[in-house]
Design an enzyme around this catalytic site. Structure first.
Site, PDB file in Angstrom:
ATOM      1  N   ASN A  21       0.865  -1.111   0.009  1.00 28.17           N
ATOM      2  CA  ASN A  21       0.043   0.050   0.185  1.00 28.17           C
ATOM      3  C   ASN A  21       0.804   1.296   0.002  1.00 28.17           C
ATOM      4  O   ASN A  21       0.420   2.440  -0.751  1.00 28.17           O
ATOM      5  CB  ASN A  21      -1.077  -0.124   1.314  1.00 28.17           C
ATOM      6  CG  ASN A  21      -0.297   0.038   2.367  1.00 28.17           C
ATOM      7  OD1 ASN A  21       0.628  -0.664   2.545  1.00 28.17           O
ATOM      8  ND2 ASN A  21      -1.241   0.397   3.544  1.00 28.17           N
ATOM      9  N   GLY A  71       1.756 -11.537  10.367  1.00 24.48           N
ATOM     10  CA  GLY A  71       2.731 -11.144  11.356  1.00 24.48           C
ATOM     11  C   GLY A  71       2.933 -12.063  12.674  1.00 24.48           C
ATOM     12  O   GLY A  71       4.057 -12.429  12.865  1.00 24.48           O
ATOM     13  N   GLU A 117       4.755  -4.662  12.396  1.00 28.55           N
ATOM     14  CA  GLU A 117       3.613  -3.532  12.033  1.00 28.55           C
ATOM     15  C   GLU A 117       2.331  -4.058  11.486  1.00 28.55           C
ATOM     16  O   GLU A 117       2.694  -4.464  10.307  1.00 28.55           O
ATOM     17  CB  GLU A 117       4.078  -2.225  11.713  1.00 28.55           C
ATOM     18  CG  GLU A 117       4.827  -1.475  12.470  1.00 28.55           C
ATOM     19  CD  GLU A 117       4.240  -0.907  13.796  1.00 28.55           C
ATOM     20  OE1 GLU A 117       3.099  -0.760  13.983  1.00 28.55           O
ATOM     21  OE2 GLU A 117       5.048  -0.979  15.051  1.00 28.55           O
ATOM     22  N   CYS A 163      -3.144   1.578   6.639  1.00 32.18           N
ATOM     23  CA  CYS A 163      -3.362   0.853   7.957  1.00 32.18           C
ATOM     24  C   CYS A 163      -3.867   1.664   8.897  1.00 32.18           C
ATOM     25  O   CYS A 163      -4.575   1.374   9.831  1.00 32.18           O
ATOM     26  CB  CYS A 163      -1.849   0.338   8.239  1.00 32.18           C
ATOM     27  SG  CYS A 163      -0.517   1.106   8.340  1.00 32.18           S
ATOM     28  N   GLU A 214       8.461   2.631  14.851  1.00 29.19           N
ATOM     29  CA  GLU A 214       8.944   2.885  13.618  1.00 29.19           C
ATOM     30  C   GLU A 214       9.145   4.451  13.429  1.00 29.19           C
ATOM     31  O   GLU A 214       8.543   5.179  14.256  1.00 29.19           O
ATOM     32  CB  GLU A 214       8.362   2.452  12.501  1.00 29.19           C
ATOM     33  CG  GLU A 214       8.503   1.007  12.294  1.00 29.19           C
ATOM     34  CD  GLU A 214       8.130   0.599  10.684  1.00 29.19           C
ATOM     35  OE1 GLU A 214       8.955   0.028  10.132  1.00 29.19           O
ATOM     36  OE2 GLU A 214       6.926   0.625  10.194  1.00 29.19           O
TER      37      GLU A 214
END
Ligand code: ADP
Length: 484
Positions: free
Chosen positions: A151, A232, A248, A282, A464
């Site tokens: 994305n 994940g 993430e 997200c 991050e």
């Protein structure tokens, strides 16, 4: 002529060892074949890791200015090529040209930020008796695996590759199989900037093959991943305990509109958060909790503004919303629109434009959807849709707003539209979300501020973006006692 793209392993552009390829197609027109990319497997991953393992110690031994210079040069190249790469991003991922340019132009700033961090990898000294000097030394972790989603194929990758390289690591990079060209462009820019040839390996391919091979490899010292919660969790379960990991994942983000809010402001905030990037962020807004006195008007205004959004190929003039990125996404979004109707919700929009408009027949176009009057048990309240579908529900108090905003397995971003400072302060302190936005959409973050969620949105190993916390993930600290 079909363009055949390559992996970049141990300093050489090369096809997958197995010789197979996969197709990369334009989501606005699936007849448009962008190119063929290597369908790599474990053999390519092994070669990639071994090349990077051999290369990173020399990079780590360089002066930090040298590492910073490469990233500064990469920033200059990226700034120069941003609009050209943005056009390719629109063709590959589908977002509008304006959205693609915003993403591509930010990469230069990203690289500059991390170039600066290379010079700030400070350690500390600790008070001690005079017989010794006690200090901490930051060192690279070694081989960092970077696995990214489609994305934001440039910015997700840059915010992982930038700090990894600044801190002296080598990188094995697996872009999403939906956006392999953007991964390749980023690596080309870094190589043109003078990155040592074997320091980064680019391994194209499918998550189930390349991603799993990376995860299963003992040669990876740290792995940073952005993608779905399901993947994940799988990665976390299969990694060796020696591997540092940053995950993430998803979000089920809400915008809360309190009773004092101006409707215009609320509509603009929600529209941007829910329908920008075709709802495929997200941090995208998928739930709206609005003070009951404003509910009917807000729903009507959102329905009207969503219906006015011009949907079409991201490349076309005046288009405000591009297609969904894949057929899978398209089918999923339409399925949720169907679920909303079955559950008795009022749905405005959500039409499959592919079927309705012959100009859009070859792309994954849907009209943005506003869903209201859903039962409290609706799946639309709980499940991540990752598309331009927003569900609206009335609330009767700030307590209820906090409770419902947090009533999700995720905890990434939440936004609040109000001018009432006491409510803002309480909400910001209490909510179980990693990012709280006030009077601005859930999407859109500063590249120098920590980014990350709570609960299922992140494994919370390290944030991050930004400075120190990023470097905490990409470097490790050794304590040194210097005796006389
Ligand atoms: P998204 O659909 O948002 O891209 P995914 O979680 O499916 O989310 O994919 C994110 C990244 O993880 C992609 O690069 C994908 O190829 C990769 N991936 C998918 N499955 C696995 C897996 N089992 N192990 C490692 N990586 C994977």
């Amino acid at each position: 002529m079909i363009e055949r793209h390559l992996n970049y392993i141990a300093g050489e552009w090369q096809p997958a060892f197995g010789g197979t390829t996969f197709e990369d197609r334009n989501p606005a027109d699936e007849r448009d074949l962008i190119g063929l990319f290597p369908d790599s497997d474990a053999a390519d991953v092994t070669a990639a890791i071994s090349g990077v393992s051999a290369a990173w110690p020399a990079w780590a031994a360089q002066s930090p200015e040298v590492r910073a210079d490469v990233l500064f040069r990469a920033a200059d190249i990226m700034a120069r090529r941003a609009d050209e790469i943005a056009t390719e991003l629109t063709r590959e991922e589908g977002k509008t040209l304006t959205e693609a340019r915003n993403e591509a132009r930010r990469i230069a700033a990203n690289f500059r930020l991390y170039a600066g961090e290379a010079l700030r990898l400070n350690g500390e000294t600790y008070p001690s008796d005079s017989a010794q000097l006690v200090l901490s030394l930051r060192q690279p972790v070694g081989v960092v695996a970077v696995i990214t989603p489609w994305n934001f194929p440039l910015s997700m990758a840059a915010r992982k590759l930038g700090p990894a390289l600044a801190a002296g690591n080598g990188v094995v990079f697996k872009p999403s199989e939906i956006t392999p060209l953007m991964g390749q462009r980023l690596v080309e820019v870094l190589l043109e900037a003078g990155l040592p040839p074997k320091l980064v390996a680019l391994v194209q391919g499918k998550g189930a093959k390349v991603g799993q091979a990376i995860t299963a490899s003992a040669g990876v010292d740290a792995l940073t991943f952005t993608g779905s919660y399901a993947v994940g969790r799988q990665i976390a379960a299969s990694l060796s305990t020696d591997t540092r990991v940053q995950l993430e994942m998803g979000g089920k983000n809400a915008t809360v509109v309190l009773v004092d809010a101006a409707i215009d402001k609320a509509v603009a905030t929600i529209e941007r958060g829910a329908f920008g990037l075709t709802g495929q962020a997200c941090t995208g807004t998928s739930r709206v909790l609005v003070a009951r006195p404003l509910y009917a008007e807000l729903v009507a205004r959102l329905e009207k503004s969503a219906s006015a959004i011009k949907v079409g190929p991201g490349m076309a003039e005046g288009v405000q919303m591009g297609p969904l990125a894949t057929r899978v996404q398209y089918d999923k979004v339409l399925a949720y629109v169907g679920i909303a109707r079955e559950e008795g919700g009022r749905v405005v929009g959500g039409d499959a434009l592919r079927e309705a408009d012959s100009n859009l027949a070859h792309g994954y176009f849907v009209r943005p959807a506003v869903v209201s009057d859903l039962p409290e048990t609706s799946r639309l309240w709980r499940e991540e849709i990752f598309g331009p579908v927003v569900a609206v529900r009335p609330i009767d108090s700030l307590d209820e707003a906090i409770k419902l905003a947090d009533d999700t397995e995720y905890g990434l971003a939440v936004s609040l539209v109000t001018g009432d400072l006491p409510s803002v302060l309480r909400f910001a302190r209490e909510t179980q979300h990693g990012i709280v936005k006030v009077n601005s959409p859930t999407t859109g973050v500063s590249l120098n501020a920590p980014f990350g969620g709570l609960k299922h949105s992140s494994n919370q190993a390290a944030k991050e973006q930004g400075g120190a916390s990023v470097m905490d993930f990409y470097s490790r600290i050794k304590s040194i006692y210097l005796g006389a």
